[in-house]
Design a protein around this motif. Structure first.
Motif, PDB file in Angstrom:
ATOM      1  N   VAL A 121      -0.300 -20.357 -28.954  1.00  0.00           N
ATOM      2  CA  VAL A 121      -1.231 -19.221 -29.028  1.00  0.00           C
ATOM      3  C   VAL A 121      -0.694 -18.217 -30.040  1.00  0.00           C
TER       4      VAL A 121
ATOM      5  N   GLU B 155      -8.537 -16.180 -21.684  1.00  0.00           N
ATOM      6  CA  GLU B 155      -9.289 -16.805 -22.774  1.00  0.00           C
ATOM      7  C   GLU B 155      -8.459 -17.751 -23.641  1.00  0.00           C
ATOM      8  N   HIS B 156      -7.137 -17.754 -23.416  1.00  0.00           N
ATOM      9  CA  HIS B 156      -6.302 -18.603 -24.270  1.00  0.00           C
ATOM     10  C   HIS B 156      -5.399 -19.548 -23.480  1.00  0.00           C
TER      11      HIS B 156
END
Length: 219
Positions: free
Chosen positions: A156, A197-198
């Motif tokens: 990420v 969201e990641h």
């Protein structure tokens, strides 16, 4: 402290400058500065052996200026004679025109300096704070490849996000969790968004079951 020279077109003015330059290479410090350029402009020509310190300084400044203007100069002269009244007025003006090396800062210069200083202060105020976060990342079970889990976490990438040190911590029943440090820029990274969201979405949720914040500290 400001240094003042007067009447550099006269012998008395040149003598004062010659005395000042005794043991010195330049007007201010040991390098050519705008002070030298200003005084150089006020000296009509190299005075020669009559004033050796001025002559040596004049040649030094002249050679450095020549290096800055490599074009071939043909030389210029100034002709004409002022009317008696105008000439007398000009001489009087010369007598009163002392050369203040540190008095040439204009109002525009002061205003520009103040604006630059204000811009610096404004930039410091707008600079966002940072936070240090300690996060637990839990796998699905004891068969989860923890190396791939950590690779998934570190994959990420976001502006304002910096991953730090990590370690595996035993949970029980052969299961280990990843405990990892990260530093974030508060205005750029939301930890909730990072997780929701990641980290816990495809494809990373193949290895990551959940994430918990252990510690959150402002830097």
């Amino acid at each position: 402290m400001a240094v003042t020279f007067s009447n550099l077109h006269t012998e008395s003015g040149l003598k004062a400058l010659n005395d000042f330059l005794s043991g010195k290479s330049y007007i201010s410090g040991n390098k050519l500065t705008k002070d030298d350029i200003k005084v150089f402009a006020a000296v009509l020509k190299n005075p020669g052996d009559s004033f050796p310190n001025v002559s040596q300084w004049y040649n030094s400044v002249s050679s450095q200026l020549a290096a800055s203007f490599p074009g071939n100069a043909v030389g210029v002269g100034f002709g004409g004679k002022a009317a008696p009244a105008e000439s007398a007025k000009a001489e009087a003006a010369d007598d009163d025109d002392d050369l203040d090396l540190f008095g040439d800062e204009t109002e525009e210069d002061k205003k520009a300096a103040e604006e630059r200083e204000a811009a610096k202060k404004s930039a410091k105020k707008k600079e966002s704070g940072k936070s240090s976060v300690l996060m637990d990342v839990k796998p699905w079970d004891d068969e989860t490849d923890m190396k791939k889990l950590e690779e998934a976490v570190r994959s990420v990438e976001m502006p304002g996000l910096l991953w730090g040190a990590s370690k595996l911590v035993a949970v029980g029943y052969g299961i280990k969790k990843l405990q990892i440090m990260l530093t974030i820029v508060d205005d750029l990274v939301s930890v909730d968004t990072l997780i929701e969201e990641h980290l816990t979405t495809e494809p990373r949720n193949e290895y990551i079951q959940s994430c918990d914040i252990v510690a959150f500290n402002k830097i």
